[in-house]
Design an enzyme around this catalytic site. Structure first.
Site, PDB file in Angstrom:
ATOM      1  N   HIS A 110      36.515  39.450  42.232  1.00 54.23           N
ATOM      2  CA  HIS A 110      36.101  38.344  43.089  1.00 54.23           C
ATOM      3  C   HIS A 110      34.814  38.715  43.841  1.00 54.23           C
ATOM      4  O   HIS A 110      34.516  39.884  44.050  1.00 54.23           O
ATOM      5  CB  HIS A 110      37.223  38.034  44.088  1.00 54.23           C
ATOM      6  CG  HIS A 110      37.054  36.741  44.814  1.00 54.23           C
ATOM      7  ND1 HIS A 110      37.216  35.514  44.195  1.00 54.23           N
ATOM      8  CD2 HIS A 110      36.750  36.476  46.106  1.00 54.23           C
ATOM      9  CE1 HIS A 110      37.022  34.551  45.087  1.00 54.23           C
ATOM     10  NE2 HIS A 110      36.732  35.103  46.252  1.00 54.23           N
ATOM     11  N   ASP A 136      39.521  39.281  38.945  1.00 53.13           N
ATOM     12  CA  ASP A 136      39.742  38.552  40.201  1.00 53.13           C
ATOM     13  C   ASP A 136      41.249  38.361  40.396  1.00 53.13           C
ATOM     14  O   ASP A 136      41.884  37.585  39.688  1.00 53.13           O
ATOM     15  CB  ASP A 136      39.028  37.201  40.140  1.00 53.13           C
ATOM     16  CG  ASP A 136      38.993  36.497  41.493  1.00 53.13           C
ATOM     17  OD1 ASP A 136      39.899  36.731  42.315  1.00 53.13           O
ATOM     18  OD2 ASP A 136      38.057  35.707  41.704  1.00 53.13           O
ATOM     19  N   CYS A 183      33.334  31.263  46.219  1.00 50.54           N
ATOM     20  CA  CYS A 183      34.658  31.501  46.793  1.00 50.54           C
ATOM     21  C   CYS A 183      35.268  30.145  47.172  1.00 50.54           C
ATOM     22  O   CYS A 183      35.389  29.268  46.318  1.00 50.54           O
ATOM     23  CB  CYS A 183      34.515  32.458  47.976  1.00 50.54           C
ATOM     24  SG  CYS A 183      36.024  32.943  48.823  1.00 50.54           S
TER      25      CYS A 183
END
Length: 239
Positions: free
Chosen positions: A206, A174, A119
């Site tokens: 994601h 994502d 991330c």
């Protein structure tokens, strides 16, 4: 294997970090760059997974300037954004350097150190790979590909300056990283002087590697991405 919390010195004061030590002499070091949620239990577990296969892993608390908060996964991202946006790449690199110094003090040269991020940490991993001659880097769904983050240029502009072999892992669904941005990064890394690879996972969004986030976790993609990560480190930091 053992795990401890240590305190490192940075230009902005002390920084806590989790360190996982392998049972035997480490084959190298891995800096694990945290998610936007902070130094979570999941990140500690990632360090333990690296230690289990022979790497000394360290996860620095990049939010130490803000008191090292850790946010629950159901926290509104807007609440976290101010903490994340307060960081800049110079501070991040200072924290990376402090982590490398600990590994160096324990006998690990910089070309035997990898940075693996998730991330927000995926972006950190790419920035670090562009500024430091590390042994390898892996970015799990790191954003900022076509828009700069942390005061850094867009990563598509940074890509040509990569100093460490770089692997990027992305999910096609994502919403924060469109496929066209991923493909722009693929094109940009073609100018790098080091090996690069991008892997896309169809039908995956994601945070697909984080098993503490059921809404995003995908066991098949997570297992494949982890295997690719270990293979990437093995290829570029050989035993």
């Amino acid at each position: 294997m053992s795990v401890e919390t240590v305190t490192l010195s940075t230009a902005d004061g002390p920084m806590d970090a989790v360190v996982a030590h392998p049972a035997d002499v480490p084959r190298g070091g891995v800096i694990v760059a945290q998610e936007a949620f902070g130094l979570t239990g999941y990140i500690t577990a990632v360090c333990e997974r690296f230690a289990a296969v022979g790497w000394r892993a360290i996860a620095p608390a990049f939010y130490h300037r803000a008191g090292s908060p850790v946010f629950a996964y159901d926290t509104d991202i807007a609440t976290i954004r101010s903490t994340t946006q307060a960081l800049n790449s110079l501070e991040i690199l200072d924290d990376v350097d402090a982590s490398m110094e600990l590994l160096a003090d324990e006998g690990t040269a910089i070309d035997r150190i990898a940075v693996v991020g998730f991330c927000m940490g995926g972006t950190v991993a790419t920035i670090a790979a562009a500024h430091r001659p590390l042994g390898a880097a892996v970015s799990f769904y790191g954003g900022g590909l076509v828009q700069g983050r942390f005061g850094e240029a867009p990563l598509v502009e940074v890509a040509a300056r990569l100093q460490a072999p770089w692997l990027g892992l992305f999910g096609d669904l994502d919403q924060s990283i469109p496929v066209e941005h991923v493909e722009a990064m693929r094109s940009a890394t073609g100018d790098a002087a080091v090996p690069t690879e991008i892997v896309r996972y169809p039908g995956v969004g994601h945070a697909f590697h984080c098993d503490e986030r059921p809404a995003g976790y995908n066991a098949i993609a997570a297992a494949d991405a982890w295997a690719r990560t270990l293979a990437w480190l093995d290829a570029h930091i050989p035993a």
